[in-house]
Enzyme design. Structure first.
Site, PDB file in Angstrom:
ATOM      1  N   LEU A  20       0.676  -1.503   0.069  1.00 39.85           N
ATOM      2  CA  LEU A  20      -0.034   0.244   0.059  1.00 39.85           C
ATOM      3  C   LEU A  20       1.196   0.856  -0.296  1.00 39.85           C
ATOM      4  O   LEU A  20       1.477   1.371   0.629  1.00 39.85           O
ATOM      5  CB  LEU A  20      -0.628  -0.344   0.709  1.00 39.85           C
ATOM      6  CG  LEU A  20      -0.632  -0.014   2.609  1.00 39.85           C
ATOM      7  CD1 LEU A  20       0.277   1.383   3.182  1.00 39.85           C
ATOM      8  CD2 LEU A  20      -1.699  -0.227   3.138  1.00 39.85           C
TER       9      LEU A  20
ATOM     10  N   ASN B 234      10.135  -1.729  -4.175  1.00 38.94           N
ATOM     11  CA  ASN B 234      10.419  -1.000  -3.950  1.00 38.94           C
ATOM     12  C   ASN B 234      11.688   0.383  -4.528  1.00 38.94           C
ATOM     13  O   ASN B 234      12.000   1.133  -4.824  1.00 38.94           O
ATOM     14  CB  ASN B 234      10.455  -0.443  -2.434  1.00 38.94           C
ATOM     15  CG  ASN B 234       8.837  -0.311  -1.742  1.00 38.94           C
ATOM     16  OD1 ASN B 234       7.957  -0.449  -2.276  1.00 38.94           O
ATOM     17  ND2 ASN B 234       9.064   0.068   0.039  1.00 38.94           N
TER      18      ASN B 234
ATOM     19  N   CYS C  89       9.829   5.016   3.711  1.00 38.96           N
ATOM     20  CA  CYS C  89       9.720   2.980   2.587  1.00 38.96           C
ATOM     21  C   CYS C  89      11.490   3.354   1.630  1.00 38.96           C
ATOM     22  O   CYS C  89      11.930   3.099   1.802  1.00 38.96           O
ATOM     23  CB  CYS C  89       8.673   3.093   1.811  1.00 38.96           C
ATOM     24  SG  CYS C  89       7.439   2.592   3.083  1.00 38.96           S
TER      25      CYS C  89
HETATM   26  C1  UGA Z   1       6.067   2.983  -1.282  1.00 40.15           C
HETATM   27  C2  UGA Z   1       5.667   2.313  -2.895  1.00 40.15           C
HETATM   28  O1  UGA Z   1       4.726   3.088  -3.207  1.00 40.15           O
HETATM   29  C3  UGA Z   1       4.334   1.273  -1.641  1.00 40.15           C
HETATM   30  O2  UGA Z   1       4.019   0.597  -2.775  1.00 40.15           O
HETATM   31  C4  UGA Z   1       4.934   0.109  -1.063  1.00 40.15           C
HETATM   32  O3  UGA Z   1       4.112  -0.233   0.191  1.00 40.15           O
HETATM   33  C5  UGA Z   1       5.290   1.571   0.381  1.00 40.15           C
HETATM   34  O4  UGA Z   1       6.324   2.097   0.107  1.00 40.15           O
HETATM   35  C6  UGA Z   1       6.131   0.612   1.680  1.00 40.15           C
HETATM   36  O5  UGA Z   1       6.882   0.376   1.398  1.00 40.15           O
HETATM   37  O6  UGA Z   1       5.814   0.948   2.653  1.00 40.15           O
HETATM   38  P1  UGA Z   1       4.834   5.679  -0.069  1.00 40.15           P
HETATM   39  O7  UGA Z   1       6.654   5.658   0.159  1.00 40.15           O
HETATM   40  O8  UGA Z   1       3.695   5.281   0.762  1.00 40.15           O
HETATM   41  O9  UGA Z   1       5.079   4.102  -0.417  1.00 40.15           O
HETATM   42  O10 UGA Z   1       4.619   6.899  -0.934  1.00 40.15           O
HETATM   43  P2  UGA Z   1       4.957   6.066  -2.936  1.00 40.15           P
HETATM   44  O11 UGA Z   1       3.173   6.969  -3.589  1.00 40.15           O
HETATM   45  O12 UGA Z   1       5.381   5.323  -3.374  1.00 40.15           O
HETATM   46  O13 UGA Z   1       5.869   8.061  -2.223  1.00 40.15           O
HETATM   47  C7  UGA Z   1       6.964   7.923  -2.926  1.00 40.15           C
HETATM   48  C8  UGA Z   1       8.427   9.045  -2.671  1.00 40.15           C
HETATM   49  O14 UGA Z   1       8.424   9.344  -4.161  1.00 40.15           O
HETATM   50  C9  UGA Z   1       7.403  10.728  -2.252  1.00 40.15           C
HETATM   51  O15 UGA Z   1       7.958  11.818  -1.568  1.00 40.15           O
HETATM   52  C10 UGA Z   1       6.957  10.988  -3.049  1.00 40.15           C
HETATM   53  O16 UGA Z   1       6.389  12.470  -3.681  1.00 40.15           O
HETATM   54  C11 UGA Z   1       7.902  10.799  -4.441  1.00 40.15           C
HETATM   55  N1  UGA Z   1       7.368  10.224  -5.964  1.00 40.15           N
HETATM   56  C12 UGA Z   1       6.112   9.162  -6.165  1.00 40.15           C
HETATM   57  C13 UGA Z   1       8.240  11.340  -7.065  1.00 40.15           C
HETATM   58  O17 UGA Z   1       8.566  11.740  -6.642  1.00 40.15           O
HETATM   59  N2  UGA Z   1       7.631  10.611  -8.353  1.00 40.15           N
HETATM   60  C14 UGA Z   1       6.923   9.688  -8.987  1.00 40.15           C
HETATM   61  O18 UGA Z   1       6.053  10.167  -9.509  1.00 40.15           O
HETATM   62  C15 UGA Z   1       6.259   9.040  -8.137  1.00 40.15           C
END
Ligand code: UGA
Length: 429
Positions: free
Chosen positions: A153, A208, A260
């Site tokens: 998630l 991840n 994460c």
């Molecule tokens: C991430 C994974 O997406 C999940 O599948 C996983 O379960 C989770 O880690 C975990 O290990 O518990 P999360 O850290 O909640 O989820 O958030 P994300 O939506 O993945 O975003 C992570 C970071 O990447 C944020 O700072 C976001 O702003 C950045 N991001 C995301 C970008 O800079 N560009 C993108 O295109 C997407």
């Protein structure tokens, strides 16, 4: 089914609520008694869209309850999920002390067969250690199975991700727990992959790290876009239409953060090193990510020259949209870096201001998004909250001493911003 979840953080609480929502009877355990009291009284320790309603509904239906007693949790269920934090150590490795403690507690409370399922993100081979620990500390010497069931998630979309998973991964050492694990997930109508525990644990770190790699890849491309006048969003759209690549996680930014990706990357690099492999590709992912923040700060300094004494408005403190989580938040790091240069900050976030107050001092917390720019020399967007797209740009232009906007999340159209009279600097465009 009767299920127990140990740990009521972002993973444990959402998992518990969603399991109850599909009809299971769930006991959520947390060693923090104040948190349990709060949850019992209908309070929420975290913000996650849709979670409060889901918890309330299932508590009222008698399917979801909370306790601080691991023993009670173990007695009431046949399947016990571990969803406790696995924070990073200073050297990048994983602190598994919470997992170890919970394994001991479960072992000493067991009086009949149980399936103990790890949901926390852990290094490969942790399942073996959990099994050894339970065997050692189990007083009643009863049978048990250990399984791995990593969670995928995303914070901010957790309820939706859990209710509609792309896949469910179940790692086992024998066939005995497989049917029960499948039964738990049948109501979610998702493909279920059954594999060995080591593979299940690796799927999580590998997934991840790959997503982080995707973001660093597009961030590296954004550097080339800036040097050539190309537009990184156009490039991402063109790349993303190839089904083999996909458009998601190709949004250039001031870098990824959160509890994460940064932690899991470091852990995966460490694990590989211990196994004798230098995973230098992932080190590069980290380097590119750090570089994004450096380049963004440089852009601000190049435009404003001296930051000492300048007033800067910052929109966004959470590490991403739809969450109040500020752990490893690029927005908070940006604020600290600007403060180090002597800037005076006015900040706003729709949900994360309370949690930010513990880590970000000596700034003015502003209650309304449109008031942040008041009297500032520039405005910075640090988090991709959708509501920032509704910022009153006319007003911002008037109340800023100079109409300068740095957008670390590419929320606005470059030409439109320039037509409105802004000096507008974003990422890769
Ligand atoms: C991430 C994974 O997406 C999940 O599948 C996983 O379960 C989770 O880690 C975990 O290990 O518990 P999360 O850290 O909640 O989820 O958030 P994300 O939506 O993945 O975003 C992570 C970071 O990447 C944020 O700072 C976001 O702003 C950045 N991001 C995301 C970008 O800079 N560009 C993108 O295109 C997407």
């Amino acid at each position: 089914m009767k299920l127990t979840i140990i740990g009521t953080g972002y993973v444990g609480l959402v998992t518990g609520a969603c399991f109850a929502e599909v009809g299971h009877h769930v006991v959520c355990v947390d060693c923090d008694e104040a948190k349990v009291k709060m949850l019992r009284a209908g309070g929420m320790p975290i913000y996650e869209p849709g979670l409060e309603e889901l918890v309330k509904k299932n508590v009222e239906a008698g399917r979801l309850s909370f306790t601080a007693s691991t023993q009670e949790g173990v007695e009431k269920s046949d399947v016990i999920f571990i969803a406790v934090p696995t924070p990073p150590m200073p050297d990048g490795s994983v602190d598994l002390s919470f997992i170890e403690r919970v394994a001991r507690e479960i072992a000493s409370s067991m009086t009949s067969y149980k399936i103990i399922v790890d949901k926390s993100t852990v290094p490969v081979k942790t399942g073996d250690k959990v099994a050894e620990t339970i065997k050692r500390y189990c007083k009643a010497k009863v049978d048990f199975d250990v399984a791995s069931n990593p969670e995928f998630l995303r914070e901010g979309f957790a309820v939706d991700d859990l209710m509609h998973p792309d896949r469910v991964v179940i790692g086992v050492r024998s066939q005995r727990p497989v049917q029960a694990m499948k039964d738990i997930y049948t109501p979610f109508n998702a493909p279920i992959i059954v594999t060995d525990i080591n593979s299940a644990e690796l799927i999580k770190h590998a997934a991840n790290s790959f997503l982080a790699l995707k973001i660093s890849y597009i961030n590296a491309v954004s550097v080339i876009c800036e040097a050539t006048g190309a537009n990184v969003q156009e490039v991402a759209n063109g790349m993303g239409m190839d089904n083999r690549i996909g458009r998601r996680f190709l949004d250039a930014s001031l870098g990824f953060g959160g509890s994460c990706f940064p932690k899991d990357l470091s852990a995966f690099i460490q694990i590989s090193e211990q196994l004798g492999y230098d995973f230098s590709l992932l080190k590069e992912v980290q380097r590119i990510n750090d570089g994004q923040m450096d380049r963004f700060i440089k852009k601000i300094i190049e435009t404003l020259w001296v930051l000492k004494g300048k007033k800067i408005g910052v929109l966004g403190l959470a590490f991403k949209q739809n969450t109040d989580d500020v752990r490893m938040s690029p927005a908070i790091e940006l604020c600290h870096r600007l403060q180090k240069e002597g800037a005076i900050l006015r900040v706003y976030d729709p949900k994360a201001m309370e949690k930010a107050k513990a880590v970000l001092k000596d700034v003015t917390y502003v209650d309304k998004m449109n008031d942040v720019a008041e009297g500032c020399d520039a405005l910075v967007i640090a988090t991709e909250w959708p509501e920032f797209k509704k910022l009153d740009l006319e007003r911002a232009r008037k109340v800023l001493t100079h109409p300068i906007l740095f957008d670390g999340r590419n929320l606005f159209d470059v030409k439109e911003m320039e037509a409105l009279g802004f000096i507008y600097k974003s990422i890769g465009r």
